[in-house]
Design a protein around this motif. Structure first.
Motif, short mmCIF file in Angstrom:
data_model
loop_
_atom_site.label_atom_id
_atom_site.label_comp_id
_atom_site.label_asym_id
_atom_site.label_seq_id
_atom_site.Cartn_x
_atom_site.Cartn_y
_atom_site.Cartn_z
N PHE A 1 0.80 -1.21 0.00
CA PHE A 1 0.00 0.00 0.00
C PHE A 1 0.84 1.27 0.00
O PHE A 1 0.30 2.37 0.06
N SER A 2 2.17 1.16 -0.06
CA SER A 2 3.00 2.36 -0.24
C SER A 2 3.03 2.75 -1.71
O SER A 2 3.42 3.86 -2.05
N LEU A 3 2.61 1.84 -2.58
CA LEU A 3 2.57 2.10 -4.02
C LEU A 3 1.15 2.55 -4.41
O LEU A 3 0.19 2.28 -3.68
N PRO A 4 1.01 3.22 -5.55
CA PRO A 4 -0.31 3.69 -5.96
C PRO A 4 -1.17 2.54 -6.52
O PRO A 4 -1.42 2.44 -7.71
N LEU A 5 -1.58 1.64 -5.63
CA LEU A 5 -2.41 0.49 -5.98
C LEU A 5 -3.76 0.63 -5.28
O LEU A 5 -3.93 1.48 -4.40
N CYS A 6 -4.71 -0.21 -5.64
CA CYS A 6 -6.04 -0.17 -5.02
C CYS A 6 -5.91 -0.30 -3.50
O CYS A 6 -5.31 -1.24 -3.00
N ARG A 7 -6.49 0.65 -2.81
CA ARG A 7 -6.44 0.64 -1.35
C ARG A 7 -7.76 0.12 -0.80
O ARG A 7 -8.80 0.25 -1.44
N THR B 1 -1.86 8.35 -12.63
CA THR B 1 -1.21 9.50 -13.24
C THR B 1 0.14 9.07 -13.81
O THR B 1 0.63 7.97 -13.53
N ALA B 2 0.74 9.95 -14.59
CA ALA B 2 2.06 9.66 -15.16
C ALA B 2 3.09 9.44 -14.05
O ALA B 2 3.94 8.55 -14.15
N LYS C 1 5.16 5.97 -13.22
CA LYS C 1 6.63 5.96 -13.10
C LYS C 1 7.05 5.25 -11.79
O LYS C 1 7.96 4.43 -11.80
N VAL C 2 6.35 5.54 -10.70
CA VAL C 2 6.65 4.89 -9.42
C VAL C 2 6.44 3.38 -9.52
O VAL C 2 7.29 2.60 -9.08
#
Length: 123
Positions: A59-65, A112-113, A117-118
């Motif tokens: 959950f530190s990554l931009p994934l479904c929370r 988002t872009a 990238k992350v």
């Protein structure tokens, strides 16, 4: 022999402690699922295939929370800690033991872009 009443409180406390120890000796690894019972789904670490030592909390990554405000983390066992596992309950995924489930979306998310990238750098 007559019962020595002064030892009665200590004997009762000892019996209570033994009863608590015997009944509290179960966890996720010893749980037996009943048909239809909800199965808890855990999200783990994420990382690139070419470097298993480089990991990121899911959950530190931009994934479904999860939809819930509170995220439950599992206290790791020694093996999980040594492997770097970071288990977090993923409450959006609903699974029942021995029940077929239809394919469904967990979430819909615009990336988002910068988020792309992350993710790209993480995996």
């Amino acid at each position: 022999h007559a019962l020595n009443w002064r030892f009665l409180p200590a004997m009762l406390l000892q019996a209570l402690l033994i009863g608590l120890i015997l009944t509290a000796n179960c966890d996720e690894s010893t749980h037996k699922y009943e048909d239809g019972e909800e199965v808890m789904v855990w999200a783990n670490k994420v990382g690139p295939f070419n470097n298993p030592l480089e990991t990121y909390e899911y959950f530190s990554l931009p994934l479904c929370r999860p939809k819930l405000e509170e995220v439950n983390e599992k206290f790791p066992s020694l093996g999980e800690a040594l492997q770097g596992d970071e288990l977090v309950e993923h409450a959006n995924v609903k699974i029942q033991f021995k029940k077929n489930a239809e394919k469904e979306k967990i979430c819909v998310q615009q990336v988002t872009a910068e988020e792309a990238k992350v993710l790209h750098e993480a995996i």
